[in-house]
Scaffold this motif. Structure first.
Motif, PDB file in Angstrom:
ATOM      1  N   LEU A  98      40.683  10.072  -5.505  1.00 15.90           N
ATOM      2  CA  LEU A  98      40.609   9.337  -4.248  1.00 15.90           C
ATOM      3  C   LEU A  98      39.565   8.222  -4.331  1.00 15.90           C
ATOM      4  CD1 LEU A  98      41.457   9.018  -1.294  1.00 15.90           C
ATOM      5  CD2 LEU A  98      39.726  10.729  -0.693  1.00 15.90           C
ATOM      6  N   CYS A  99      38.404   8.538  -4.915  1.00 16.48           N
ATOM      7  CA  CYS A  99      37.369   7.521  -5.058  1.00 16.48           C
ATOM      8  C   CYS A  99      37.813   6.394  -5.988  1.00 16.48           C
ATOM      9  CB  CYS A  99      36.089   8.164  -5.590  1.00 16.48           C
ATOM     10  SG  CYS A  99      35.261   9.260  -4.413  1.00 16.48           S
ATOM     11  N   VAL A 100      38.535   6.744  -7.062  1.00 16.91           N
ATOM     12  CA  VAL A 100      39.036   5.715  -7.975  1.00 16.91           C
ATOM     13  C   VAL A 100      40.003   4.791  -7.239  1.00 16.91           C
ATOM     14  CG1 VAL A 100      40.459   5.335 -10.029  1.00 16.91           C
ATOM     15  CG2 VAL A 100      38.687   7.093 -10.050  1.00 16.91           C
ATOM     16  N   GLY A 101      40.907   5.373  -6.439  1.00 16.50           N
ATOM     17  CA  GLY A 101      41.858   4.555  -5.685  1.00 16.50           C
ATOM     18  C   GLY A 101      41.174   3.646  -4.687  1.00 16.50           C
ATOM     19  N   LEU A 102      40.182   4.185  -3.960  1.00 18.05           N
ATOM     20  CA  LEU A 102      39.463   3.364  -2.986  1.00 18.05           C
ATOM     21  C   LEU A 102      38.674   2.251  -3.670  1.00 18.05           C
ATOM     22  CD1 LEU A 102      38.171   6.114  -0.518  1.00 18.05           C
ATOM     23  CD2 LEU A 102      40.032   4.484  -0.155  1.00 18.05           C
ATOM     24  N   THR A 103      38.036   2.592  -4.796  1.00 24.26           N
ATOM     25  CA  THR A 103      37.277   1.577  -5.534  1.00 24.26           C
ATOM     26  C   THR A 103      38.189   0.465  -6.037  1.00 24.26           C
ATOM     27  OG1 THR A 103      35.749   3.320  -6.237  1.00 24.26           O
ATOM     28  CG2 THR A 103      35.651   1.225  -7.418  1.00 24.26           C
ATOM     29  N   PHE A 104      39.357   0.837  -6.531  1.00 23.53           N
ATOM     30  CA  PHE A 104      40.310  -0.162  -7.019  1.00 23.53           C
ATOM     31  C   PHE A 104      40.778  -1.073  -5.881  1.00 23.53           C
ATOM     32  CE2 PHE A 104      44.772  -1.337  -8.013  1.00 23.53           C
ATOM     33  CZ  PHE A 104      44.522  -2.135  -9.123  1.00 23.53           C
ATOM     34  N   ALA A 105      41.048  -0.472  -4.720  1.00 23.65           N
ATOM     35  CA  ALA A 105      41.480  -1.271  -3.571  1.00 23.65           C
ATOM     36  C   ALA A 105      40.388  -2.238  -3.134  1.00 23.65           C
ATOM     37  CB  ALA A 105      41.872  -0.342  -2.415  1.00 23.65           C
ATOM     38  N   ILE A 106      39.135  -1.774  -3.119  1.00 20.94           N
ATOM     39  CA  ILE A 106      38.024  -2.649  -2.724  1.00 20.94           C
ATOM     40  C   ILE A 106      37.859  -3.789  -3.729  1.00 20.94           C
ATOM     41  CG2 ILE A 106      35.524  -2.739  -2.408  1.00 20.94           C
ATOM     42  CD1 ILE A 106      35.678   0.126  -1.322  1.00 20.94           C
ATOM     43  N   ALA A 107      37.968  -3.460  -5.027  1.00 24.18           N
ATOM     44  CA  ALA A 107      37.823  -4.497  -6.059  1.00 24.18           C
ATOM     45  C   ALA A 107      38.928  -5.540  -5.948  1.00 24.18           C
ATOM     46  CB  ALA A 107      37.826  -3.844  -7.438  1.00 24.18           C
TER      47      ALA A 107
END
Length: 370
Positions: A98-107
């Motif tokens: 979940l954190c990887v997905g959120l980080t990717f979306a923010i980037a």
């Protein structure tokens, strides 16, 4: 124990191995069944089996001194290892994904805004931005770097982040592909009560089924409601072998009956015991000479002979040094390394097929729109 006492008190005895009704002994409609029924009807002088104290037994029998403390144990079959295809996402917990997905979306959002503020856009829109940043996530090199310094800083930080992420994922993936992953085993009565497993037990007249249903403990009542009784041991053990039930029996006997009598391996015992109590011999009411037996039973227990004989009896069934061998067998099962096969790579091929399907859908959409 009985043979040792006969040598001291100098008497002979006749032993009935099994009562006519095949029960141990419980109070049914005001009458005692099983071996306790034979003692209560004066057909036998006393019973030497592993019978715990209960209020009804103390009322109708002379209960000897206790010589062993034990409860009812539950054995279960070890759960099978997780499917090999799950190894593709199992290296990280759900929270990490979940954190990887959120980080990717923010980037992606940050890079898109930066690109939009440029006089001459570097990528030219959201559609190319997420594909550009996704290359680092799947451990691919970047074809070109942006010219603007602020975008280079973002790309540099993102590349280092993805390098750490892919390194950790690859290391964990190798471990999960080469070593079988087993789901967490049930270890407590509360976990058993909350699970989908049922409980099996032979119906030989013990107090446990009725006590569970009438218990004040929610966990005990739940287990009692999930209890399935059977007249034959083989039917009860077979339910455990099928992986649907936990097998309930007196702890010591539970450890040996499945492995030695019915050859069901790959099982384990729950740490908690039900109704742990003191075991004693039961004599006819008002037996005048019971104190002689109490003295000798107490001596045998205090001298450690009862514990020694108990260990010897268990070793006769399970073999010498059975506790260490059971621990090593469980450790070998967890440390069983094996070479990679196509079965281990199922998840990788699933992802490949999914990506191909997505590519075909995107290609068709482009043809239709253009």
């Amino acid at each position: 124990m009985l043979d040792a006492i006969t040598e001291v008190l100098d008497f002979n005895y006749t032993l009935t191995v099994e009562p006519p009704d095949g029960a141990w002994g419980s109070l049914v409609n005001g009458s005692w069944t099983g071996m306790l029924g034979m003692v209560h009807r004066h057909e036998k002088n006393f019973a030497v089996n592993t019978l715990p104290f209960t209020a009804d037994r103390i009322k109708d029998f002379d209960v000897g001194v206790w010589y062993w403390r034990e409860g009812f144990g539950l054995s279960m079959k070890n759960p099978p290892p997780l499917a090999k295809w799950r190894a593709t996402y199992y290296p990280f917990m759900s929270s990490v994904w979940l954190c990887v997905g959120l980080t990717f979306a923010i980037a992606v959002l940050n890079m898109t805004v930066q690109d939009w503020l440029q006089p001459e856009p570097f990528l030219g829109g959201l559609g190319r931005t997420w594909l550009y940043l996704l290359r680092a996530v799947v451990n691919h090199s970047l074809p070109v770097l942006p010219t603007a310094q602020w975008q280079r800083v973002l790309v540099g930080v993102w590349w280092v982040y993805c390098f750490i992420l892919t390194t950790a994922y690859t290391a964990n993936l190798i471990a999960f592909l080469t070593i079988p992953v087993f789901p967490e085993r049930i270890q407590t009565l509360e976990e058993l009560a909350q699970s989908d497993y049922r409980v099996s037990m032979q119906d030989y007249g013990t107090f446990v089924p009725a006590a569970l249903v009438a218990s004040d403990s929610l966990v005990y009542r739940t287990i009692g409601q999930k209890l399935d009784l059977s007249l034959l041991y083989k039917d009860v053990v077979q339910l455990m072998a099928d992986g649907t039930h936990a097998y309930m029996e007196l702890y010591s006997y539970n450890r040996i009956v499945a492995k030695t009598v019915y050859k069901v391996n790959n099982t384990y015992m729950l740490k908690e015991q039900l109704y742990s109590s003191y075991l004693a011999w039961h004599f006819q009411k008002n037996t005048a000479w019971k104190y002689k037996f109490d003295q000798n039973i107490r001596r045998l227990a205090e001298a450690g002979l009862v514990r020694h004989w108990h260990k010897e009896t268990t070793e006769d069934f399970l073999g010498q040094d059975y506790e260490r061998r059971e621990h090593l067998a469980a450790k070998e099962q967890l440390d069983n390394k094996q070479p990679l096969s196509l079965q281990h790579l199922q998840g990788v091929f699933f992802i490949l097929l999914l990506s191909w399907a997505a590519s075909v859908v995107v290609f068709i959409i482009e043809l239709v729109l253009l």
